[in-house]
Design an enzyme around this catalytic site. Structure first.
Site, PDB file in Angstrom:
ATOM      1  CD  GLU A  53      -3.059  -0.979   0.190  1.00 10.42           C
ATOM      2  OE1 GLU A  53      -3.662   0.109   0.172  1.00 10.42           O
ATOM      3  OE2 GLU A  53      -3.342  -1.923  -0.580  1.00 10.42           O
ATOM      4  CG  HIS A  67      -3.723   2.593   4.396  1.00 11.84           C
ATOM      5  ND1 HIS A  67      -4.376   3.409   3.501  1.00 11.84           N
ATOM      6  CD2 HIS A  67      -3.498   1.434   3.748  1.00 11.84           C
ATOM      7  CE1 HIS A  67      -4.551   2.763   2.361  1.00 11.84           C
ATOM      8  NE2 HIS A  67      -4.033   1.573   2.482  1.00 11.84           N
ATOM      9  CB  CYS A  74      -4.829  10.139   2.239  1.00 10.64           C
ATOM     10  SG  CYS A  74      -5.257   8.825   3.402  1.00 10.64           S
TER      11      CYS A  74
END
Length: 444
Positions: free
Chosen positions: A174, A250, A368
């Site tokens: 990720e 995450h 993000c």
């Protein structure tokens, strides 16, 4: 020589929508089927990026992906003209169409893992695009992400690019959302903290029960090898499976680091004390572990406000500041905590709030939206200068958004063939603004 940590924010694409595609991401799921505002989303992202540039930070932008992704739809068996492909997908498999229209590349923390030249054996900045195999709508990104990164960081003297990891769940990667670099100074060798959710090849190892653990230990170790990192430069730490099951999909939803500060929730990790000792030993310098207790901020409030999906930056005057979404300011418990934090004697002295609600409603906060790239002054000079934020680029990109973006977009609108033309026209113009060359398939 001067050293910097640059932030490259993802430009929000023209198809920004709320299709609720990200299982395990509470905000994404809870806001599914709402109407979005692509124009507002893009402008909010640009305003945040420009604000950081105005604070004296090195700030760049990364282009979005081409959406709708008709090439992926054709791989799935839809055929005919572009409009026919879109119409068939909308009628026969609307969830596939939704996945191929996602603007999720705006969250460039997932674009790649980056290791600076101070850490790597060959003295280059290394990039590995994330394969994002856990989610269909993100798994179609890595090749174009690699093209955009190569067009942005093209000088082979300073930058080295790797292919994304094998597209298999054992190597679920990720990107920087599960990677934090700690150091005494951006130009000094540091410790790269790789946070994983599960060991894919150890069925007896702990893992979450409800939501997927998207990052594997095997992927983190592979990236460390590709980036030519020594063992003394790496720490591999497991995210707490219980918090993943509470919507912490995450690591950057439960902790964030900058230089010698790691800001984290007490429930963030497995084996916290031992791993922190390993970080201290490998850093060989003072490290500030700033713990937020559950009684101060619950996991629910942390996820809702994205307290840890904030950016911690070092300002030109040496002070650290938290770049937070206005949702943190609006949450009583989180706002009270942040007001107290700046008085506690940690290196964090300021909190600055920015409106990124269009992104927040889809499950992504300030952290993000950016990819961190630590560089020295020669490496910054070798970056594609057309991608670095300044007054002229800010004005030009806002004008570009006004020209090409819709004010409102619903999931039903994704089947509109006109959206293909609008998106491609916008992206073709953007590649000329940013001098990227032909990074999209439709341009080749």
């Amino acid at each position: 020589m001067k050293h910097f940590e640059a932030n490259f924010d993802g430009l929000v694409g023209p198809t920004h929508n709320y299709a609720g595609l990200s299982f395990g991401n509470v905000a994404s799921y809870s806001n599914a089927a709402q109407a979005s505002n692509p124009k507002a989303a893009a402008k909010q992202g640009l305003a945040k990026a420009k604000a950081l540039a105005d604070l004296g930070m090195v700030q760049g932008v990364l282009a979005p992906q081409e959406r709708p992704d008709l090439y992926s739809l054709r791989r799935m068996g839809f055929s005919g003209s572009d409009a026919e492909v879109l119409t068939q997908a909308a009628k026969q498999a609307p969830m596939l169409l939704n996945a191929c229209c996602s603007a999720s590349s705006m969250w460039t923390a997932n674009a790649a893992t980056v290791s600076p030249s101070a850490d790597t054996r060959n003295g280059k900045v290394h990039f590995t695009p994330a394969n994002l195999v856990d989610k269909l709508h993100r798994s179609i990104e890595p090749t174009t992400t690699g093209n955009i990164l190569k067009a942005t960081f093209s000088d082979e003297k300073h930058f080295q690019h790797h292919q994304h990891l094998p597209e298999h769940a054992s190597f679920g990667d990720e990107g920087a959302a599960n990677h934090t670099r700690l150091c005494s100074d951006y130009g000094h060798a540091g410790v790269e903290l790789f946070v994983y959710g599960q060991q894919a090849m150890n069925p007896n190892a702990p893992k979450p029960k409800k939501f997927p653990a998207r990052q594997t230990l095997e992927a983190s170790q592979a990236v460390a090898r590709l980036h030519q990192l020594d063992d003394e430069s790496c720490v591999f730490m497991q995210q707490n499976p219980d918090v993943i099951d509470q919507g912490v999909f995450h690591n950057d939803v439960i902790s964030v680091g900058n230089q010698n500060v790691l800001f984290y929730h007490e429930q963030a990790f497995v084996d916290t004390a031992a791993k922190f000792d390993e970080i201290r030993r490998k850093m060989n310098t003072d490290v500030h572990f700033v713990k937020v207790a559950t009684e101060q901020v619950s996991i629910q409030d942390a996820v809702k406000s994205y307290l840890f999906n904030t950016q911690i930056i070092t300002l030109p005057n040496g002070e650290m500041a938290i770049i937070a979404p206005t949702d943190c300011e609006e949450n009583p418990a989180v706002h009270a905590y942040l007001n107290e934090l700046v008085t506690l004697g940690t290196p964090i002295k300021q909190v600055r709030y920015y409106d990124v609600k269009q992104s927040m409603q889809n499950g992504g906060g300030p952290a993000c939206l950016r990819l961190r790239v630590a560089m020295n002054e020669h490496e910054v000079a070798a970056v594609n200068q057309n991608t670095l934020m300044n007054d002229a680029l800010f004005t030009r990109l806002n004008t570009w958004v006004d020209k090409h973006y819709r004010d409102t977009l619903t999931v039903a609108d994704l089947a509109d063939p006109q959206l293909i033309i609008e998106s491609r026209t916008a992206l073709d113009e953007l590649t000329q603004v940013l001098k990227l060359g032909s990074v999209y398939q439709f341009q080749k």
